[in-house]
Motif scaffolding. Sequence first.
Motif, PDB file in Angstrom:
ATOM      1  N   SER A  33       1.064  -0.725   0.123  1.00  0.00           N
ATOM      2  CA  SER A  33       0.161   0.264   0.084  1.00  0.00           C
ATOM      3  C   SER A  33       0.675   1.349  -0.179  1.00  0.00           C
ATOM      4  O   SER A  33       1.833   1.203   0.219  1.00  0.00           O
ATOM      5  CB  SER A  33      -0.612  -0.185   1.488  1.00  0.00           C
ATOM      6  OG  SER A  33      -0.411  -0.095   2.888  1.00  0.00           O
ATOM      7  N   TYR A  34       0.622   2.296  -0.161  1.00  0.00           N
ATOM      8  CA  TYR A  34       1.371   3.957   0.240  1.00  0.00           C
ATOM      9  C   TYR A  34       0.245   5.189   0.590  1.00  0.00           C
ATOM     10  O   TYR A  34      -0.999   4.303   0.958  1.00  0.00           O
ATOM     11  CB  TYR A  34       1.195   4.299  -1.279  1.00  0.00           C
ATOM     12  CG  TYR A  34       0.391   4.720  -2.016  1.00  0.00           C
ATOM     13  CD1 TYR A  34      -0.589   5.781  -2.204  1.00  0.00           C
ATOM     14  CD2 TYR A  34      -0.962   3.960  -2.716  1.00  0.00           C
ATOM     15  CE1 TYR A  34      -1.519   6.420  -2.599  1.00  0.00           C
ATOM     16  CE2 TYR A  34      -2.445   4.350  -3.600  1.00  0.00           C
ATOM     17  CZ  TYR A  34      -1.782   5.209  -3.234  1.00  0.00           C
ATOM     18  OH  TYR A  34      -3.673   6.215  -4.078  1.00  0.00           O
ATOM     19  N   ARG A  35       1.067   6.021   1.297  1.00  0.00           N
ATOM     20  CA  ARG A  35       0.260   6.913   1.915  1.00  0.00           C
ATOM     21  C   ARG A  35       0.532   7.841   1.688  1.00  0.00           C
ATOM     22  O   ARG A  35       1.739   8.081   1.770  1.00  0.00           O
ATOM     23  CB  ARG A  35       0.028   5.955   3.803  1.00  0.00           C
ATOM     24  CG  ARG A  35       0.990   6.516   4.138  1.00  0.00           C
ATOM     25  CD  ARG A  35       0.727   6.422   5.926  1.00  0.00           C
ATOM     26  NE  ARG A  35       1.548   6.381   6.534  1.00  0.00           N
ATOM     27  CZ  ARG A  35       3.125   5.540   6.749  1.00  0.00           C
ATOM     28  NH1 ARG A  35       2.420   4.267   6.031  1.00  0.00           N
ATOM     29  NH2 ARG A  35       4.162   5.397   7.395  1.00  0.00           N
ATOM     30  N   HIS A  36       0.034   9.205   2.077  1.00  0.00           N
ATOM     31  CA  HIS A  36       0.612  10.846   1.826  1.00  0.00           C
ATOM     32  C   HIS A  36       0.808  11.101   2.980  1.00  0.00           C
ATOM     33  O   HIS A  36       0.521  10.946   4.665  1.00  0.00           O
ATOM     34  CB  HIS A  36      -0.244  11.289   1.247  1.00  0.00           C
ATOM     35  CG  HIS A  36      -0.713  10.814  -0.848  1.00  0.00           C
ATOM     36  ND1 HIS A  36      -0.384  11.850  -0.930  1.00  0.00           N
ATOM     37  CD2 HIS A  36      -1.948  10.533  -1.010  1.00  0.00           C
ATOM     38  CE1 HIS A  36      -0.690  11.150  -2.344  1.00  0.00           C
ATOM     39  NE2 HIS A  36      -1.746  10.734  -1.919  1.00  0.00           N
ATOM     40  N   GLU A  37       1.997  11.663   3.074  1.00  0.00           N
ATOM     41  CA  GLU A  37       2.722  12.202   4.844  1.00  0.00           C
ATOM     42  C   GLU A  37       3.658  13.343   4.681  1.00  0.00           C
ATOM     43  O   GLU A  37       4.572  13.380   4.315  1.00  0.00           O
ATOM     44  CB  GLU A  37       3.110  10.477   5.081  1.00  0.00           C
ATOM     45  CG  GLU A  37       3.264  11.356   6.714  1.00  0.00           C
ATOM     46  CD  GLU A  37       4.319   9.861   7.555  1.00  0.00           C
ATOM     47  OE1 GLU A  37       4.962   9.772   7.962  1.00  0.00           O
ATOM     48  OE2 GLU A  37       3.668   8.619   7.278  1.00  0.00           O
ATOM     49  N   GLY A  38       2.821  14.114   4.655  1.00  0.00           N
ATOM     50  CA  GLY A  38       3.147  15.417   4.632  1.00  0.00           C
ATOM     51  C   GLY A  38       4.098  15.614   2.804  1.00  0.00           C
ATOM     52  O   GLY A  38       2.789  15.650   2.152  1.00  0.00           O
ATOM     53  N   ASP A  39       5.035  16.004   2.759  1.00  0.00           N
ATOM     54  CA  ASP A  39       5.670  16.467   1.109  1.00  0.00           C
ATOM     55  C   ASP A  39       6.003  14.927   0.961  1.00  0.00           C
ATOM     56  O   ASP A  39       6.779  14.986  -0.079  1.00  0.00           O
ATOM     57  CB  ASP A  39       6.478  16.708   1.203  1.00  0.00           C
ATOM     58  CG  ASP A  39       6.230  18.908   1.348  1.00  0.00           C
ATOM     59  OD1 ASP A  39       4.913  18.358   1.640  1.00  0.00           O
ATOM     60  OD2 ASP A  39       6.634  19.547   2.547  1.00  0.00           O
ATOM     61  N   TYR A  40       5.486  14.199   1.009  1.00  0.00           N
ATOM     62  CA  TYR A  40       6.307  12.523   0.706  1.00  0.00           C
ATOM     63  C   TYR A  40       5.290  11.462   0.236  1.00  0.00           C
ATOM     64  O   TYR A  40       3.813  11.441   0.938  1.00  0.00           O
ATOM     65  CB  TYR A  40       7.001  11.800   1.614  1.00  0.00           C
ATOM     66  CG  TYR A  40       8.359  12.820   2.506  1.00  0.00           C
ATOM     67  CD1 TYR A  40       8.861  12.126   1.180  1.00  0.00           C
ATOM     68  CD2 TYR A  40       8.125  13.318   2.765  1.00  0.00           C
ATOM     69  CE1 TYR A  40      10.379  12.640   1.570  1.00  0.00           C
ATOM     70  CE2 TYR A  40       9.312  14.081   3.140  1.00  0.00           C
ATOM     71  CZ  TYR A  40      10.637  13.869   2.245  1.00  0.00           C
ATOM     72  OH  TYR A  40      12.191  14.488   2.716  1.00  0.00           O
ATOM     73  N   VAL A  41       5.078  10.517  -0.441  1.00  0.00           N
ATOM     74  CA  VAL A  41       3.927   8.916  -0.307  1.00  0.00           C
ATOM     75  C   VAL A  41       4.709   8.055  -0.338  1.00  0.00           C
ATOM     76  O   VAL A  41       6.123   8.239  -0.191  1.00  0.00           O
ATOM     77  CB  VAL A  41       4.753   9.091  -1.874  1.00  0.00           C
ATOM     78  CG1 VAL A  41       3.203   7.952  -2.343  1.00  0.00           C
ATOM     79  CG2 VAL A  41       2.942  10.387  -2.636  1.00  0.00           C
ATOM     80  N   VAL A  42       4.275   7.559   1.299  1.00  0.00           N
ATOM     81  CA  VAL A  42       5.260   6.565   1.781  1.00  0.00           C
ATOM     82  C   VAL A  42       4.473   5.096   1.055  1.00  0.00           C
ATOM     83  O   VAL A  42       3.983   4.765   0.964  1.00  0.00           O
ATOM     84  CB  VAL A  42       5.253   6.529   3.132  1.00  0.00           C
ATOM     85  CG1 VAL A  42       5.540   5.448   4.306  1.00  0.00           C
ATOM     86  CG2 VAL A  42       5.244   7.332   3.378  1.00  0.00           C
ATOM     87  N   LEU A  43       5.840   4.428   1.200  1.00  0.00           N
ATOM     88  CA  LEU A  43       5.321   2.820   0.108  1.00  0.00           C
ATOM     89  C   LEU A  43       5.305   1.556   0.902  1.00  0.00           C
ATOM     90  O   LEU A  43       6.785   2.232   2.153  1.00  0.00           O
ATOM     91  CB  LEU A  43       5.967   2.847  -0.928  1.00  0.00           C
ATOM     92  CG  LEU A  43       6.640   3.872  -2.451  1.00  0.00           C
ATOM     93  CD1 LEU A  43       6.738   3.300  -3.433  1.00  0.00           C
ATOM     94  CD2 LEU A  43       5.218   4.112  -2.664  1.00  0.00           C
ATOM     95  N   HIS A  44       4.448   1.081   1.030  1.00  0.00           N
ATOM     96  CA  HIS A  44       4.285  -0.021   2.407  1.00  0.00           C
ATOM     97  C   HIS A  44       4.990  -1.339   1.875  1.00  0.00           C
ATOM     98  O   HIS A  44       3.443  -1.859   1.190  1.00  0.00           O
ATOM     99  CB  HIS A  44       3.297   0.355   3.475  1.00  0.00           C
ATOM    100  CG  HIS A  44       3.277  -0.718   4.294  1.00  0.00           C
ATOM    101  ND1 HIS A  44       4.009  -0.690   6.033  1.00  0.00           N
ATOM    102  CD2 HIS A  44       2.282  -1.863   4.966  1.00  0.00           C
ATOM    103  CE1 HIS A  44       3.944  -1.656   6.582  1.00  0.00           C
ATOM    104  NE2 HIS A  44       2.913  -2.527   5.692  1.00  0.00           N
TER     105      HIS A  44
END
Length: 68
Positions: A33-44
């Motif tokens: 999955s992925y999520r938006h976190e501040g100025d980043y897209v975090v890939l899980h």
Amino acid sequence: MASFVIVTEDGSCSEGEEMSFPELNVGRVHLESYRHEGDYVVLHFESGTEMAIPESRIQHIVTREQVA
């Protein structure tokens, strides 16, 4: 079939794709999955591995709803 694809300046990655992180001693793990976190897209990835990509490097994200 993948429900999302993230396209960056350097290529793309999609749900279920395998990656390894030898610098962390992590073998093949699948992108979950992925999520938006501040100025980043975090890939899980499975096993708790995450990779953050600056939003400025993301060209677009394509998603598709899963239909049962």
